[in-house]
Design a protein around this motif. Structure first.
Motif, short mmCIF file in Angstrom:
data_model
loop_
_atom_site.label_atom_id
_atom_site.label_comp_id
_atom_site.label_asym_id
_atom_site.label_seq_id
_atom_site.Cartn_x
_atom_site.Cartn_y
_atom_site.Cartn_z
N LEU A 85 69.10 51.69 17.36
CA LEU A 85 68.01 52.48 16.79
C LEU A 85 68.58 53.49 15.80
O LEU A 85 69.70 53.97 15.97
N GLN A 86 67.79 53.83 14.80
CA GLN A 86 68.20 54.84 13.84
C GLN A 86 67.12 55.91 13.79
O GLN A 86 65.93 55.59 13.78
N ASP A 87 67.54 57.15 13.76
CA ASP A 87 66.64 58.31 13.66
C ASP A 87 65.83 58.57 14.92
O ASP A 87 64.78 59.22 14.84
N LEU A 88 66.28 58.07 16.06
CA LEU A 88 65.60 58.45 17.31
C LEU A 88 65.73 59.96 17.50
O LEU A 88 64.81 60.62 17.98
N LEU A 89 66.87 60.49 17.10
CA LEU A 89 67.12 61.93 17.15
C LEU A 89 67.14 62.47 15.73
O LEU A 89 67.71 61.86 14.84
N GLY A 90 66.52 63.61 15.53
CA GLY A 90 66.54 64.27 14.22
C GLY A 90 65.61 63.63 13.20
O GLY A 90 64.78 62.79 13.52
#
Length: 195
Positions: free
Chosen positions: A163-168
């Protein structure tokens, strides 16, 4: 965005909005029950297909004279930071729910916001490399590296689930047990330790 539907034998699948060129990818999260979650945050490209489209014959109209859509914005909803390929921001919880309902009708699959427990499970499985400051900087846009703006989705390193951008970058809406809305994951404006 999440779905509990199943696509057997796959770790990812790509879906699209019929009648548009918009495509998005879902990633299978291990566990019981199985869960699928968007590889990136919902982009303006995908949200615009909902917010700016005309009603479709597939959309339910039980006893209604019209189907409500978000009001067209008076200004730039992306604040001029970027639109195509950027995460949707400044969307109310009710609009996020309406988007999921619309996408479900248009795609024929059941899309919804993840629950708080589901999002926490995904974050725990995904955070293998994010605990260190270097890992967090490589995986998330936050107040320490985002220069006060959102960035294109998928620009940071993928986490342990892919996953990408789950955080921030942009915080994600979730549903808590009380039914009240909440956001998780932090944003470009939050301190590094908060994302």
């Amino acid at each position: 965005m999440a779905t509990s539907g199943t696509v057997t034998g796959q770790a990812t699948y790509t879906d699209s909005v019929p009648g548009t060129l918009v495509r998005f990818e879902m990633v299978r999260v291990p566990g019981e029950p199985p869960l699928w979650i968007g590889r990136t945050e919902v982009t303006w490209d995908l949200y615009d297909a909902f917010a700016l489209s005309q009603s479709d014959a597939r959309e339910p109209r039980p006893g209604a004279d019209a189907v409500a859509r978000p009001t067209r914005p008076y200004g730039a909803p992306d604040y001029g930071w970027g639109h195509a390929g950027y995460p949707v921001i400044s969307v109310a919880h009710t609009a996020a729910l309406a988007f999921c309902e619309w996408l479900s009708v248009r795609s024929g699959k059941k899309y919804r916001l993840p629950t708080d427990a589901e999002w926490s499970r995904v974050a725990q499985l995904a955070a293998t490399n994010a605990i260190t400051a270097d890992g967090r900087d490589a995986m998330a846009w936050h107040a320490g590296n985002a220069a006060g703006t959102t960035h294109p989705v998928g620009a940071r390193r993928a986490d342990a689930l892919g996953l990408q951008d789950l955080l921030g970058n942009a915080a994600e809406w979730v549903t808590v047990p009380s039914g009240r809305p909440a956001v998780r994951g932090g944003s470009f404006n939050d301190a590094p330790a908060s994302v």
